[in-house]
Design an enzyme around this catalytic site. Structure first.
Site, PDB file in Angstrom:
ATOM      1  N   LYS A 136       0.895  -1.366   0.115  1.00 51.14           N
ATOM      2  CA  LYS A 136       0.011   0.094   0.044  1.00 51.14           C
ATOM      3  C   LYS A 136       0.835   1.301  -0.049  1.00 51.14           C
ATOM      4  O   LYS A 136       0.514   2.463  -0.384  1.00 51.14           O
ATOM      5  CB  LYS A 136      -0.827  -0.137   1.411  1.00 51.14           C
ATOM      6  CG  LYS A 136      -1.928  -1.212   1.304  1.00 51.14           C
ATOM      7  CD  LYS A 136      -2.619  -1.294   2.414  1.00 51.14           C
ATOM      8  CE  LYS A 136      -3.762  -2.247   2.479  1.00 51.14           C
ATOM      9  NZ  LYS A 136      -3.132  -3.636   2.718  1.00 51.14           N
ATOM     10  N   GLU A 171      -3.161   7.194   7.582  1.00 49.87           N
ATOM     11  CA  GLU A 171      -4.166   7.891   6.800  1.00 49.87           C
ATOM     12  C   GLU A 171      -5.106   8.747   7.625  1.00 49.87           C
ATOM     13  O   GLU A 171      -5.075   8.404   8.801  1.00 49.87           O
ATOM     14  CB  GLU A 171      -5.000   6.906   6.013  1.00 49.87           C
ATOM     15  CG  GLU A 171      -4.321   6.308   4.837  1.00 49.87           C
ATOM     16  CD  GLU A 171      -5.168   5.192   4.107  1.00 49.87           C
ATOM     17  OE1 GLU A 171      -6.296   4.774   4.595  1.00 49.87           O
ATOM     18  OE2 GLU A 171      -4.574   4.834   3.191  1.00 49.87           O
ATOM     19  N   HIS A 196     -13.427  -5.104   9.008  1.00 50.31           N
ATOM     20  CA  HIS A 196     -13.103  -4.937   7.595  1.00 50.31           C
ATOM     21  C   HIS A 196     -13.022  -6.024   6.430  1.00 50.31           C
ATOM     22  O   HIS A 196     -12.378  -6.037   5.609  1.00 50.31           O
ATOM     23  CB  HIS A 196     -11.475  -4.304   7.951  1.00 50.31           C
ATOM     24  CG  HIS A 196     -11.200  -3.271   8.981  1.00 50.31           C
ATOM     25  ND1 HIS A 196     -11.746  -1.965   8.622  1.00 50.31           N
ATOM     26  CD2 HIS A 196     -10.661  -3.361  10.099  1.00 50.31           C
ATOM     27  CE1 HIS A 196     -11.464  -1.156   9.762  1.00 50.31           C
ATOM     28  NE2 HIS A 196     -10.835  -2.150  10.573  1.00 50.31           N
ATOM     29  N   ARG A 198      -6.288  -9.086  -8.801  1.00 46.21           N
ATOM     30  CA  ARG A 198      -6.842 -10.391  -8.914  1.00 46.21           C
ATOM     31  C   ARG A 198      -8.252 -10.366  -9.268  1.00 46.21           C
ATOM     32  O   ARG A 198      -8.944  -9.319  -9.424  1.00 46.21           O
ATOM     33  CB  ARG A 198      -6.691 -11.221  -7.672  1.00 46.21           C
ATOM     34  CG  ARG A 198      -7.198 -10.708  -6.470  1.00 46.21           C
ATOM     35  CD  ARG A 198      -7.103 -11.642  -5.300  1.00 46.21           C
ATOM     36  NE  ARG A 198      -7.124 -10.977  -4.093  1.00 46.21           N
ATOM     37  CZ  ARG A 198      -8.377 -10.420  -3.623  1.00 46.21           C
ATOM     38  NH1 ARG A 198      -9.696 -10.851  -4.136  1.00 46.21           N
ATOM     39  NH2 ARG A 198      -8.649 -10.022  -2.628  1.00 46.21           N
TER      40      ARG A 198
END
Length: 676
Positions: free
Chosen positions: A116, A200, A235, A292
């Protein structure tokens, strides 16, 4: 042209890939671990090879063994599915070096998007909107404290590698940062072997919107529109739909263009998903890219009338994209539910067991993607996903209604699932109106984890009706005459009111139901101090019950009679299975001279309280069994004697184990009585 495809995966995605590949005339090779040798994907494939022991590290993650099998089978391509090796850049590169087509993006693109941190640094230059955050190399507490102060609390710590919610922590104030950062690093290191974190700005109630993109080897790309995956817990997604409720055409176009810019910036090829967070003011921010095919790809297939696995295989062969952007359009609405082997009542802990009964609902515009069948074991070794239940409707309400109907008709027993939880989730007003966000499930979960008392009571009525018409063992009867009224479960009495009282046990509670038969399809039922008249209709194992408020409930029932006369009744109401037991004390047949008492639950034998041959009265304690840190006393069902003990103190016994042989002194039953 591709002629032999090895599917380096298992379960429903392996079955999914095999079906499309075989329809295209491609020979399919499956691989399997020791516990999957009889799995559905093995049965569907043209050929199958053993990988190794059950643990994934020794089987489905053994890339070297998979490549060896691919060469042995003459495979010219490998499809990784999702999970396992699907986002392993080294595996993709090794396939390429071995001259085997990897059905997925280039290794470089996987590597770039696998972190990330690296992805966000790269995409910032491609004008892809990013959340304010810190993606630097300095992993010191001081660097994170400074960045968090500049961004403003709350902030979100995320593992740079991996996903699934691992290594993620919300930090609300500066005093929490050091502790949460250390915890996130430990979890990331344990899960992904990399403790690198990024920071973030935390959005309190965003929506999770992802864009399905495809790129061919010639550099052309299309967006197949969006999916809304906001309904998730910890999540992890549990409900996905397409298109996203309330998303404007202009915003859809902007998000699709941003997703394609991200894909083109890294030289992407094949199927990919660019995931965004969408704020309440309709600002969207890049979250991550999955290199994917996604679990939730069927909803995109249903609204576009395209086969995304076929697209993958054609692009891997070097063909152009099957469609241009202007040829793609959205048709109707599709929603997918993930049916998991887990217990919502116990915090969604994964469940194991054997699927001893399985019947999928058959409805128009309903699709079931599954890799299991009746008789399969759900083990601890792999993801507990049993199936994806996907519905299509001309409108969103129609798709929801079809899903609820499917959940009410699905018959799956032997393992605990989230079937009832999903049914209750679809009933929530915010879900029905498309007004959810990524925190919605966490806010309402405590109110819908448990089935309602109303549905339990309806299930009790269904259990009582099932018992009334259930077969009875010969030991229940004082006559062998099949036409004798004494054989009936119904409340037939000579010169007495036709009132019958039944006690059923459910989750350590006893419920007493009083029933008076009015006619063949009507009963007056008293339950929990309330009496009402119920009408019912029966067809096979399906009972429709109409209660006093004119509400009709469709129930699925399953009845089982044990050898000692104890009845087990399972009733499905509103997608939830309720399990009831009735221990019966009946009169023995004339030729019945003795019996065996069995353990009512797994446990250990604490003490034997009498000796073989001792004469005992009814209810005399015979044996003490310990289970779940509680002692349970096994008592004499009648006057008689123990002829033999089949266990000794300290022995571990399973449920149903024959603890002792008991000989009745009279014709009374030997049904085992247990007291805590």
């Amino acid at each position: 042209m591709m002629h032999t495809l090895l599917i380096a995966n298992r379960g429903e995605i392996a079955c999914r890939v095999i079906r499309t590949a075989q329809a295209m005339g491609i020979r399919c090779v499956a691989v399997y671990s020791s516990v999957d040798q009889h799995a559905l994907h093995v049965q569907l494939a043209d050929e199958a090879y053993a990988l190794g022991p059950a643990p994934a590290a020794e089987s489905y993650l053994n890339s070297q063994k998979i490549l060896t099998i691919a060469k042995q089978a003459g495979a010219d391509a490998i499809h990784p599915g999702y999970g396992f090796l699907s986002e392993n850049a080294d595996f993709a590169a090794t396939c390429q070096q071995a001259g085997i087509t990897f059905v997925g993006p280039p290794a470089e693109a996987i590597h770039m998007m696998g972190s990330k941190q690296a992805a966000k640094q790269h995409l910032q230059q491609a004008d892809v909107p990013l959340l304010p955050g810190y993606h630097g190399q300095d992993q010191s507490l001081a660097a994170f404290q400074q960045s968090a102060q500049e961004i403003g609390y709350p902030v979100l710590l995320k593992a740079a590698a991996g996903g699934g919610g691992k290594g993620m922590r919300i930090v609300h104030q500066v005093s929490e940062l050091a502790t949460e950062m250390a915890a996130a690093q430990r979890e990331a290191k344990k899960s992904f072997g990399d403790d690198t974190l990024l920071l973030e700005k935390y959005l309190a109630q965003p929506r999770h919107i992802e864009i399905q993109i495809f790129m061919d080897q010639q550099g052309h790309g299309v967006s197949l529109f969006e999916r809304d995956c906001s309904l998730q817990r910890r999540h992890q997604k549990i409900v996905e739909e397409a298109p996203a409720p309330g998303l404007s055409a202009k915003l859809r176009e902007r998000m699709g263009e941003a997703a394609l810019r991200a894909a083109k910036a890294i030289g992407y090829v094949g199927a990919g998903t660019v995931e965004f967070l969408l704020s309440e003011d309709e600002q969207f921010y890049f979250m991550e890219m999955n290199t994917r095919l996604q679990v939730e790809h069927p909803v995109t297939e249903l609204i576009t009338n395209q086969d995304l696995v076929e697209w993958q295989l054609r692009i891997a062969q070097g063909e152009h994209l099957p469609c241009r952007q202007q040829q793609l359009a959205i048709h109707g609405h599709a929603i997918e539910l993930r049916l998991y082997a887990e217990s919502p009542q116990q915090g969604f802990l994964p469940a194991t067991g054997t699927i001893n009964r399985l019947s999928w609902p058959e409805l128009s515009h309903l699709r079931i993607d599954s890799g299991v069948q009746q008789g399969d074991d759900i083990t601890i070794h792999y993801d507990p996903l049993i199936a994806k239940i996907i519905s299509w409707g001309a409108t969103r309400p129609a798709a929801i209604q079809r899903l609820q109907q499917a959940l009410s008709k699905l018959q799956l027993q032997g393992v605990t699932t989230n079937q009832g939880f999903l049914y209750r989730l679809l009933q929530q007003p915010e879900v029905r109106h498309g007004q959810t966000d990524t925190q919605y499930v966490e806010r309402v979960v405590s109110g819908i984890q448990q089935p309602s008392e109303q549905h339990r009571n309806i299930a009790l009525i269904g259990a009582a009706l099932t018992w009334l018409d259930a077969p009875r063992s010969p030991a229940h009867h004082q006559t062998t005459d099949p036409y004798s009224p004494w054989r009936s479960n119904h409340a037939w009495r000579l010169n007495q009111p036709n009132l019958l009282t039944l006690t059923l046990h459910h989750e350590q509670q006893a419920f007493t139901i009083a029933m008076r038969e009015i006619d063949a399809q009507t009963l007056e039922i008293a339950l929990a101090d309330e009496s009402q008249t119920c009408h019912f209709w029966r067809k096979d194992n399906v009972i429709t019950v109409q209660t006093a408020d004119q509400h009709r409930h469709t129930l699925i029932t399953h009845y089982q009679l044990g050898k000692l006369g104890e009845a087990s009744i399972a009733v499905q109401c509103a997608g939830e299975w309720f399990h009831f037991k009735q221990q019966r004390h009946h009169q023995a047949a004339e030729d019945e001279t003795g019996s065996e008492l069995t353990a009512p639950m797994p446990g250990s034998v604490v003490a034997l309280l009498v000796k073989p041959g001792d004469a005992v009265a009814k209810n005399t304690p015979l044996l003490i069994l310990e289970a779940m840190k509680m002692e349970h006393t096994i008592r004499a069902p009648a006057a008689g004697k123990v002829t033999r003990f089949n266990c000794q103190p300290g022995a571990l016994v399973t449920a149903g184990f024959e603890l002792l042989d008991f000989e009745c002194a009279d014709t009374e039953s030997s049904a085992c009585e247990v007291t805590a």
